[in-house]
Design an enzyme around this catalytic site. Sequence first.
Site, PDB file in Angstrom:
ATOM      1  CB  ALA A   1      -0.757  -0.075   1.098  1.00  0.00           C
TER       2      ALA A   1
ATOM      3  CG  ASP B   1      -0.256  -8.266   1.083  1.00  0.00           C
ATOM      4  OD1 ASP B   1      -1.335  -8.193   2.155  1.00  0.00           O
ATOM      5  OD2 ASP B   1      -0.317  -6.948   0.538  1.00  0.00           O
TER       6      ASP B   1
ATOM      7  N   GLY C   1       8.330  -6.158   6.257  1.00  0.00           N
ATOM      8  CA  GLY C   1       9.404  -4.991   6.189  1.00  0.00           C
ATOM      9  C   GLY C   1       9.957  -4.272   7.601  1.00  0.00           C
TER      10      GLY C   1
END
Length: 498
Positions: free
Chosen positions: A13, A241, A413
Amino acid sequence: MRDINLIAVDLGASSGRIVSGEFTKNGPEIKEIFRFGNRPVHIAGGLYWDYMKLFQDIKYGLNMAENEVGALASFSVDTWGVDYGLLSRYGEVVAAPHSYRDQRTTVDLSAFGQLMPAAQLFQTTGVYPQQINSNLQLFSDLRRYPEYSGLVAQVLLMPDFMNYLFSGIAETEYTIASTTGLLNAEKWQWDIPLMTKLGIPTPWFGKPVVGGRVLGPILPAIREEMGLTSPLQVVMGPGHDTAAGLLAVPLMRHPDKPTAFLSSGTWSIMGIPTKAPITNDTAFANGLTNEGAFDGSNLLLKNLTGLWIIQELQREWSLKGDSISFERMTSEADHATSIHAYIDTGADVFAQPGGMSEKIHDYLISTLQPLPKTRGELIRLVLESITYSYRDTLEKIEEAAGVRVEQIAMFGGGIQNRVLVQLTADVTGLPVITGPIEGSATGNLVAQLQVQNMATDDEVQEIVTALSDAKQCLPTAEKEVDTAYRLYKSAIASHQLS
């Protein structure tokens, strides 16, 4: 297994990634080939995804990948959930896809709720009602543009939409379909009575495909335009995802004890695998939701605000000429002392971009909490608030499912933020096993191996273990955590009452 090069197109996003996976007898190697921005664009009062830019960036990324690693066998796309593209009967794009943060649905909340009360909707679909959900977005689109009923021929969720642009094949993948709030919780097929009640045409959606499949070769025109020489098959993998990321986590493939997963990025997604959807009163009262895994099983989870606020603070300071890296922000938070002030990171006020530091300041004032004196203190209070939301969510999941979680598998991440990882272990009191960083991209690649029968189950497990680079972070058993947790809950309750 034979030597093979695959490509994962992982769209988040806030950014997109082209990641190569080189699988040889010498072992697997993945590397980021190309990273590009992906921010929704404000146009004429609406908030849209720039799908044309994404399409072009992916094409350039494929060209770069072929030049760097050689012949490519296939690629697959995974994205965030709920958003979609609209196709006409000619296969043309009817309108740019809206971002889930677009506010057009606000005026339709009441009408939607009257047609389908929240508790009933949750019982029917297993998906907790939220303003971002596809069911409300489609309902709102049809109220604004009733002509869509005759103009639109097919609705494709974002990964299926992007796969279509590259292959010309329009099909619906199961994990991404499970985010719509339109599948039946018991059958995991489209709930026709619900869609009829909401006025959503049932022919818009194809039957959800479980376990993926090969869609076909990339369109010849794209190969020619980009000078690609590879055969390059387009593979339908786990479109969502979250589901992709779970395929890359060794602990989630073969857990040795009750394990919660935590996907950490712009959003944080926390949950556990379950045999069937859990739609009891406890799950509903606590805002939990059910989504699909790639093999057709269930995930009980909650979507939480992750590093979105941190990203917005960075953007805000950069616009003022004070550029700061995420690494520097983490360092400042690490050296700052907790002021024991907390925010509800999921509050509506923080959902929209812009003015984030002022919004935090106003929140703290309204809840009679101390104010940060330094940037490090501000960043730290946001990270602490995120991790206390993890603890709160974990307790609710355990209560709804009747389980006791013993460890957390954290990937994405966000695990690069050492302060966030350590706080997660400290606040939950559980060991946190991290890895991989590129969870969704790695799972995307692994799924392509599975779908195309390029590796045995044992080989896949070896690949996942090698790529995870798992590390364990243990709680430091700080005595003040429980006291701070009570302060956090008190601050949240105070804001809700204000």
